[in-house]
Every structure is written in structure tokens, then in C-alpha cells.
Design a protein around this motif. Structure first.
Motif: not given
Length: 216
Positions: A39, A117-119, A189, A192
Motif C-alpha cells: 500500500h 477499503n483503500e488499502r 480505487h 475513494s
């Protein structure tokens, strides 16, 4: 047979069991730090050194559990895949719930912060970018998972039968659901900060309503 409290305490503190617990914790910690590294640095920027730095563990510990950085990253892909599968299986495979509610549950599960989620999404796409060079990743990040697709087709077939939708095509409906969810993940992605989970779910419902109007 259930252990008594004393027996259970004895089992917990045995040296061999303590070592196994420690090994398991270190393995999980390394997977977590590999995820953080991808990440933060991207797939190609992830090195054994920065995984070590994030984890506080030695190179020898990585070798002990995974033999190499490449094996560690493959294990991370497997772990993400298993957690994602567990998320949708709880919904799609629950035969006590109506087909319509299972489909609605899938939309909520697939758009939930637990997986979207972002990660984790950044890691999914990082692995996808490497599939041509490392095809072993494909089965862990493929949106055409056979069990997932078969479950969707089964639900869409049940909806067709329940509603008497003679023109509905369960295979086409399932393919549309997969394609739309895939698009939602791509949108998240890239955007977000502006992604609206509620509106994304509304779009999914709007699409399946075109196949099964009396249910949605």
C-alpha cells in the motif's frame, strides 16, 4: 470432550504450544506488514528490507515462515482472497434467506468497508498489474471465480422461477452483477474520497430490477 479450566491452562502454557502461538502471530504480523508495504510503496517498490522495517522482524523470520519475499506476497494474495470469499459466502450460501435478500446482501457485503477499503483495494489492483509476469496470482484476484459465479446464477435462476420472468436470462443477469461490482471496485480505487456506498448499492439494485422487477 471439553477440557477443564486447569487442563486448558496447562495446555496453553506448554512450551511447544507457546512456540506455535508465537509462530502464528509472527506469520500474521508479516502478512499485515507486507500489505502495508504494498500500500505504501507499490508492488515493485516492496522489498524485504521495508517489510523488515515495518515488522521489526529479521530477514531470517521471513525466511522461516515463507522462504522468500515472493512466497510471502503470494501468501498475502491467498489471504486476501480467502477473506474476500468468506465475506460473500456468508451471504450467498445462506439458504435460509430468500434469493432476493441474498442478492441485496451481496451488494452490501461487496461494498462494505471490510473488503472495499483503500488499502485492500490498492493491493488487489497491485497484484492484478503483475498477473502477466506472475500468473500464479490470477486465481486469487480473478472476478470470474467459478463458485461465486455459480452461486449468482443459482440465485438468479431462483428469482426467475419465483417471479415467472420468462424473458429473464439468469446467466446474463449474473454476468451483469459481476461486471457492475467490478466497475464499482475500479471506481472506488480511483475515486475513494468521493465514492458513495449508498449510491453504488442503489445502482446495483437498479440494474437487477431490469431483470427481476417484481422483486426489486
Amino acid at each position: 470432550m471439553r477440557l477443564s479450566l486447569a487442563e486448558n491452562r496447562t495446555r496453553i502454557v506448554t512450551p511447544s504450544n507457546a512456540r506455535e502461538v508465537s509462530k502464528s502471530k509472527n506469520r500474521i504480523h508479516l502478512l499485515e506488514c507486507a500489505a502495508q508495504a504494498i500500500h505504501k510503496f507499490g508492488y515493485r517498490g516492496t522489498t524485504t528490507a521495508n517489510i523488515q522495517q515495518l515488522s521489526g522482524l529479521s530477514r531470517g523470520m521471513i525466511n522461516l515462515h515463507f522462504q522468500s519475499k515472493e512466497n510471502l506476497l503470494l501468501a498475502l494474495a491467498e489471504d486476501l482472497s480467502e477473506r474476500y470469499a468468506s465475506n460473500w459466502q456468508k451471504v450467498l450460501l445462506d439458504t435460509e434467506v430468500s434469493p432476493a435478500d441474498r442478492l441485496l446482501g451481496l451488494f452490501r457485503a461487496d461494498l462494505s468497508p471490510e473488503v472495499l477499503n483503500e488499502r485492500d483495494v490498492a493491493i488487489w489492483f497491485a497484484f492484478r498489474s503483475e498477473v502477466s509476469a506472475k500468473p500464479e496470482y490470477k486465481k486469487h484476484i480473478d472476478s470470474r471465480d467459478a463458485t461465486f459465479r455459480a452461486s449468482l446464477i443459482e440465485i438468479c435462476s431462483a428469482l426467475k422461477d419465483e417471479g415467472g420472468y420468462s424473458q429473464a436470462n439468469p446467466v446474463l443477469a449474473a454476468n451483469c452483477v459481476i461486471a457492475l461490482l467490478e466497475g464499482m471496485w475500479t471506481d472506488f480505487h480511483l475515486h475513494s474520497a468521493d465514492f458513495d456506498r449508498g449510491k453504488a448499492e442503489e445502482a446495483c439494485v437498479y440494474m437487477v430490477r431490469s431483470f427481476f422487477p417484481d422483486h426489486f
